[in-house]
Design an enzyme around this catalytic site. Structure first.
Site, PDB file in Angstrom:
ATOM      1  N   PHE A 125      11.924  -1.737  -5.585  1.00 38.97           N
ATOM      2  CA  PHE A 125      12.229  -2.404  -6.864  1.00 38.97           C
ATOM      3  C   PHE A 125      12.748  -1.313  -7.785  1.00 38.97           C
ATOM      4  O   PHE A 125      11.982  -0.418  -8.171  1.00 38.97           O
ATOM      5  CB  PHE A 125      10.925  -2.998  -7.383  1.00 38.97           C
ATOM      6  CG  PHE A 125      10.980  -3.748  -8.685  1.00 38.97           C
ATOM      7  CD1 PHE A 125      11.301  -5.092  -8.730  1.00 38.97           C
ATOM      8  CD2 PHE A 125      10.631  -3.122  -9.879  1.00 38.97           C
ATOM      9  CE1 PHE A 125      11.285  -5.806  -9.924  1.00 38.97           C
ATOM     10  CE2 PHE A 125      10.614  -3.820 -11.082  1.00 38.97           C
ATOM     11  CZ  PHE A 125      10.948  -5.175 -11.100  1.00 38.97           C
ATOM     12  N   THR A 128      13.374   1.375 -13.297  1.00 39.99           N
ATOM     13  CA  THR A 128      13.221   2.517 -14.205  1.00 39.99           C
ATOM     14  C   THR A 128      14.377   3.522 -14.077  1.00 39.99           C
ATOM     15  O   THR A 128      14.858   3.805 -12.981  1.00 39.99           O
ATOM     16  CB  THR A 128      11.885   3.231 -13.915  1.00 39.99           C
ATOM     17  OG1 THR A 128      10.836   2.265 -14.000  1.00 39.99           O
ATOM     18  CG2 THR A 128      11.616   4.356 -14.892  1.00 39.99           C
ATOM     19  N   GLU A 129      14.771   4.053 -15.228  1.00 42.08           N
ATOM     20  CA  GLU A 129      15.815   5.088 -15.279  1.00 42.08           C
ATOM     21  C   GLU A 129      15.327   6.243 -16.148  1.00 42.08           C
ATOM     22  O   GLU A 129      14.371   6.082 -16.917  1.00 42.08           O
ATOM     23  CB  GLU A 129      17.099   4.498 -15.890  1.00 42.08           C
ATOM     24  CG  GLU A 129      17.654   3.358 -15.071  1.00 42.08           C
ATOM     25  CD  GLU A 129      18.990   2.853 -15.602  1.00 42.08           C
ATOM     26  OE1 GLU A 129      19.460   3.363 -16.651  1.00 42.08           O
ATOM     27  OE2 GLU A 129      19.543   1.961 -14.956  1.00 42.08           O
ATOM     28  N   SER A 134       9.648   2.182 -20.454  1.00 37.71           N
ATOM     29  CA  SER A 134       9.079   0.987 -21.091  1.00 37.71           C
ATOM     30  C   SER A 134      10.180   0.128 -21.716  1.00 37.71           C
ATOM     31  O   SER A 134      10.088  -1.097 -21.739  1.00 37.71           O
ATOM     32  CB  SER A 134       8.084   1.405 -22.180  1.00 37.71           C
ATOM     33  OG  SER A 134       7.056   2.195 -21.633  1.00 37.71           O
ATOM     34  N   GLN A 337     -18.523  11.681 -11.071  1.00 37.06           N
ATOM     35  CA  GLN A 337     -19.605  12.363 -11.785  1.00 37.06           C
ATOM     36  C   GLN A 337     -20.934  12.185 -11.048  1.00 37.06           C
ATOM     37  O   GLN A 337     -21.702  13.147 -10.897  1.00 37.06           O
ATOM     38  CB  GLN A 337     -19.699  11.797 -13.216  1.00 37.06           C
ATOM     39  CG  GLN A 337     -20.477  12.669 -14.178  1.00 37.06           C
ATOM     40  CD  GLN A 337     -19.787  14.005 -14.461  1.00 37.06           C
ATOM     41  OE1 GLN A 337     -18.605  14.181 -14.174  1.00 37.06           O
ATOM     42  NE2 GLN A 337     -20.535  14.954 -14.980  1.00 37.06           N
ATOM     43  N   GLY A 340     -21.169  14.351  -8.102  1.00 35.96           N
ATOM     44  CA  GLY A 340     -21.208  15.787  -8.376  1.00 35.96           C
ATOM     45  C   GLY A 340     -20.101  16.519  -7.617  1.00 35.96           C
ATOM     46  O   GLY A 340     -18.998  15.975  -7.442  1.00 35.96           O
ATOM     47  N   GLU A 364       4.442  -0.760 -13.689  1.00 35.91           N
ATOM     48  CA  GLU A 364       4.555  -2.201 -14.008  1.00 35.91           C
ATOM     49  C   GLU A 364       4.131  -2.515 -15.448  1.00 35.91           C
ATOM     50  O   GLU A 364       3.536  -3.552 -15.731  1.00 35.91           O
ATOM     51  CB  GLU A 364       3.769  -3.047 -13.006  1.00 35.91           C
ATOM     52  CG  GLU A 364       4.381  -2.981 -11.618  1.00 35.91           C
ATOM     53  CD  GLU A 364       3.753  -3.935 -10.647  1.00 35.91           C
ATOM     54  OE1 GLU A 364       3.499  -5.089 -11.028  1.00 35.91           O
ATOM     55  OE2 GLU A 364       3.531  -3.519  -9.503  1.00 35.91           O
TER      56      GLU A 364
HETATM   57  C1  LIG Z   1       3.337   5.894  -9.125  1.00 36.25           C
HETATM   58  C2  LIG Z   1       4.468   5.231  -9.843  1.00 36.25           C
HETATM   59  C3  LIG Z   1       5.257   4.318  -9.169  1.00 36.25           C
HETATM   60  C4  LIG Z   1       6.331   3.715  -9.813  1.00 36.25           C
HETATM   61  N1  LIG Z   1       7.137   2.848  -9.111  1.00 36.25           N
HETATM   62  C5  LIG Z   1       8.197   2.286  -9.730  1.00 36.25           C
HETATM   63  C6  LIG Z   1       9.083   1.432  -8.978  1.00 36.25           C
HETATM   64  O1  LIG Z   1       8.887   1.182  -7.799  1.00 36.25           O
HETATM   65  N2  LIG Z   1      10.163   0.904  -9.623  1.00 36.25           N
HETATM   66  C7  LIG Z   1      10.410   1.152 -10.933  1.00 36.25           C
HETATM   67  O2  LIG Z   1      11.403   0.636 -11.449  1.00 36.25           O
HETATM   68  N3  LIG Z   1       9.604   1.974 -11.667  1.00 36.25           N
HETATM   69  C8  LIG Z   1       8.509   2.536 -11.083  1.00 36.25           C
HETATM   70  N4  LIG Z   1       7.684   3.380 -11.789  1.00 36.25           N
HETATM   71  C9  LIG Z   1       8.012   3.710 -13.170  1.00 36.25           C
HETATM   72  C10 LIG Z   1       7.108   3.010 -14.179  1.00 36.25           C
HETATM   73  O3  LIG Z   1       7.349   1.641 -14.204  1.00 36.25           O
HETATM   74  C11 LIG Z   1       7.334   3.709 -15.525  1.00 36.25           C
HETATM   75  O4  LIG Z   1       6.786   5.014 -15.424  1.00 36.25           O
HETATM   76  C12 LIG Z   1       6.682   2.951 -16.685  1.00 36.25           C
HETATM   77  O5  LIG Z   1       7.334   1.734 -16.931  1.00 36.25           O
HETATM   78  C13 LIG Z   1       6.673   3.796 -17.978  1.00 36.25           C
HETATM   79  O6  LIG Z   1       7.936   4.310 -18.243  1.00 36.25           O
HETATM   80  P1  LIG Z   1       8.110   5.878 -18.555  1.00 36.25           P
HETATM   81  O7  LIG Z   1       7.453   6.631 -17.459  1.00 36.25           O
HETATM   82  O8  LIG Z   1       9.540   6.127 -18.795  1.00 36.25           O
HETATM   83  O9  LIG Z   1       7.257   6.124 -19.847  1.00 36.25           O
HETATM   84  P2  LIG Z   1       7.728   5.871 -21.372  1.00 36.25           P
HETATM   85  O10 LIG Z   1       8.297   4.514 -21.517  1.00 36.25           O
HETATM   86  O11 LIG Z   1       8.535   7.029 -21.826  1.00 36.25           O
HETATM   87  O12 LIG Z   1       6.325   5.900 -22.108  1.00 36.25           O
HETATM   88  C14 LIG Z   1       5.591   7.106 -22.312  1.00 36.25           C
HETATM   89  C15 LIG Z   1       4.353   6.773 -23.141  1.00 36.25           C
HETATM   90  O13 LIG Z   1       4.742   6.186 -24.378  1.00 36.25           O
HETATM   91  C16 LIG Z   1       4.148   4.913 -24.521  1.00 36.25           C
HETATM   92  N5  LIG Z   1       5.048   4.002 -25.214  1.00 36.25           N
HETATM   93  C17 LIG Z   1       6.334   3.681 -24.897  1.00 36.25           C
HETATM   94  N6  LIG Z   1       6.824   2.796 -25.774  1.00 36.25           N
HETATM   95  C18 LIG Z   1       5.824   2.550 -26.665  1.00 36.25           C
HETATM   96  C19 LIG Z   1       5.708   1.689 -27.800  1.00 36.25           C
HETATM   97  N7  LIG Z   1       6.697   0.886 -28.195  1.00 36.25           N
HETATM   98  N8  LIG Z   1       4.522   1.697 -28.471  1.00 36.25           N
HETATM   99  C20 LIG Z   1       3.497   2.481 -28.076  1.00 36.25           C
HETATM  100  N9  LIG Z   1       3.542   3.288 -27.000  1.00 36.25           N
HETATM  101  C21 LIG Z   1       4.703   3.308 -26.302  1.00 36.25           C
HETATM  102  C22 LIG Z   1       3.856   4.437 -23.112  1.00 36.25           C
HETATM  103  O14 LIG Z   1       2.836   3.461 -23.082  1.00 36.25           O
HETATM  104  C23 LIG Z   1       3.456   5.733 -22.448  1.00 36.25           C
HETATM  105  O15 LIG Z   1       2.109   5.994 -22.728  1.00 36.25           O
HETATM  106  C24 LIG Z   1       6.589   3.992 -11.159  1.00 36.25           C
HETATM  107  C25 LIG Z   1       5.767   4.908 -11.863  1.00 36.25           C
HETATM  108  C26 LIG Z   1       4.718   5.518 -11.211  1.00 36.25           C
HETATM  109  C27 LIG Z   1       3.858   6.498 -11.964  1.00 36.25           C
END
Ligand SMILES: Cc1cc2nc3c(=O)[nH]c(=O)nc-3n(C[C@H](O)[C@H](O)[C@H](O)COP(=O)(O)OP(=O)(O)OC[C@H]3O[C@@H](n4cnc5c(N)ncnc54)[C@H](O)[C@@H]3O)c2cc1C
Length: 384
Positions: A125, A128-129, A134, A337, A340, A364
């Site tokens: 799927f 993400t870019e 988010s 925890q 230990g 997700e």
């Molecule tokens: C193990 C793993 C598997 C993954 N697999 C997939 C996959 O198969 N396909 C895919 O498309 N993606 C995948 N992802 C990506 C994942 O969906 C994204 O990491 C996630 O959506 C968050 O995006 P970001 O990492 O760019 O964080 P960001 O969007 O940059 O967010 C960073 C922090 O800021 C916070 N934040 C952002 N906007 C706001 C707001 N408006 N208000 C308050 N806080 C905010 C977030 O909650 C987070 O704590 C995967 C990620 C991981 C870790």
């Protein structure tokens, strides 16, 4: 302790689910629990393909095809308790195939879904870019229509199964000026010319992840799912459905951690008596058990609502995902925890859970985004 425990959520289950839960627990215990953790990313990639074949051949992916969300939750709880990697394999088959099922695309279904559910084709799927996490509407990958093909250009990061998938369900902009309303969803076979696996991205827990890029990658227009410009809605609908199952995976990890901690607390003696007799340990165990039960109730409520055919389960799914993943993090941490030093060793199951559970609060849709969704629904006057 049986994981999943259908009795904890009996009010949300039907009779058929109870038997299915016992089968899932027995299958996961027998097939996945004894398998050693892959030692590196390359081994995890080989293992993920092997696990897919086993899960598919045994029919455990059928609830995805049937959109039986309580069935998916029971399967994910069982898999996650025994092997977080097996659970990730299940999750990606759901995420990669659900847009095809939801868009009602018969040719794509015949080509990809049947093989994916049988465990013969691995799904991915790709949403993400680098600049769109988010904020999904900020997707910059483009899909330009040229006659009966789309030409894709762009990069996708943090993509599970990158490099080992047989097909990718990709979200790309067909109308960059329209942001979220200009995104379309396409199925891209892994061997499409112009699709490149750029590099793996290594997690502390085994989980095939990586970056892919499209360079003038030509995909038949017939591979588009749903209408042009409706891809983001399809993606969000998919995530709405899958989020309760992420919560279920969190419950599976938490339940295993609680079982390990409980067993240890009864067996390990310090100051002349078992740890379980100390009230500070009992308080932890009580909080872990209560949090787990509350998480399960939210998860199976959301799945029950989805199984009822309701179009959107946004609020229920956001509550289930955010609460269950946050609770699971606390429960797994408490388990370490209680164990230990033994619990901090990489070879111990709770350490593997500790490394695995963290990502569930991020992928997700992060906890913060779920809280924004819940608050948004409250502002619109939706009840909890
Ligand atoms: C193990 C793993 C598997 C993954 N697999 C997939 C996959 O198969 N396909 C895919 O498309 N993606 C995948 N992802 C990506 C994942 O969906 C994204 O990491 C996630 O959506 C968050 O995006 P970001 O990492 O760019 O964080 P960001 O969007 O940059 O967010 C960073 C922090 O800021 C916070 N934040 C952002 N906007 C706001 C707001 N408006 N208000 C308050 N806080 C905010 C977030 O909650 C987070 O704590 C995967 C990620 C991981 C870790």
């Amino acid at each position: 302790m049986t994981i999943p425990d259908p009795h904890a959520v009996r009010a949300f289950l039907e009779e058929r689910h109870v038997g299915r839960a016992a089968e899932a627990a027995a299958f996961s215990d027998r097939e996945f629990k004894p398998r050693p953790e892959p030692r590196d990313d390359a081994a995890a990639r080989v293992e993920a393909r092997a696990l897919l074949g086993m899960i598919g051949a045994a029919g455990w992916l059928d609830p995805i095809r049937d959109q039986d969300w309580r069935g998916c939750c029971l399967a994910r709880e069982a898999l996650a308790a025994a092997s977080p990697l097996a659970d990730a394999v299940f999750a990606l088959q759901g995420l990669g195939t659900l847009p095809i099922l939801l868009s009602g695309n018969a040719p794509m279904r015949a080509r990809w879904v049947d093989a994916a559910i049988a465990g013969r084709a691995m799904a991915a799927f790709a949403m993400t870019e680098p600049e769109a996490g988010s904020d999904v509407a900020a997707i910059q990958t483009t899909a330009r229509r040229e006659g009966d093909v789309y030409r894709l250009n762009g990069t996708k990061t943090l993509i599970s199964n990158a490099g080992i998938a047989d097909f990718y369900t990709v979200f790309a902009s067909t109308d960059p000026g329209a942001r979220g309303k200009g995104i379309s969803c396409l199925v891209v076979p892994a061997d499409a010319p112009g699709l490149e696996f750029v590099k793996p991205q290594i997690l502390s827990a085994p989980h095939p992840l990586g970056e892919i890029a499209f360079q003038d990658c030509r995909v038949p227009a017939a591979n588009r799912l749903g209408e042009e410009g409706r891809g983001m809605a399809l993606g969000l609908q998919t995530l709405d459905r899958m989020r309760a199952t992420v919560g279920a995976a969190a419950c599976g990890m938490a339940a295993r951690a609680l079982a390990e901690a409980h067993a240890h607390a009864r067996a390990r003696k310090q100051f002349g008596k078992p740890l379980a007799e100390f009230q500070l340990i009992q308080e932890k165990l009580a909080r872990m058990a209560t949090d787990l039960t509350a998480a399960r109730l939210l998860v199976y409520r959301a799945a029950w609502v989805a199984d009822g055919g309701q179009d959107r389960v946004t609020l229920e799914a956001a509550m289930a995902k955010s609460f269950a993943t946050e609770a699971a993090q606390r429960i797994v941490d408490d388990a370490v925890q209680i164990l230990g030093g033994a619990g901090a060793l990489a070879s111990h199951p709770v350490d593997r859970l500790y490394r695995s559970v963290r990502a569930l609060r991020i992928y997700e849709g992060t906890t913060e985004i779920q809280h924004l969704v819940i608050a948004g629904q409250l502002m619109q006057g939706s009840g909890a």
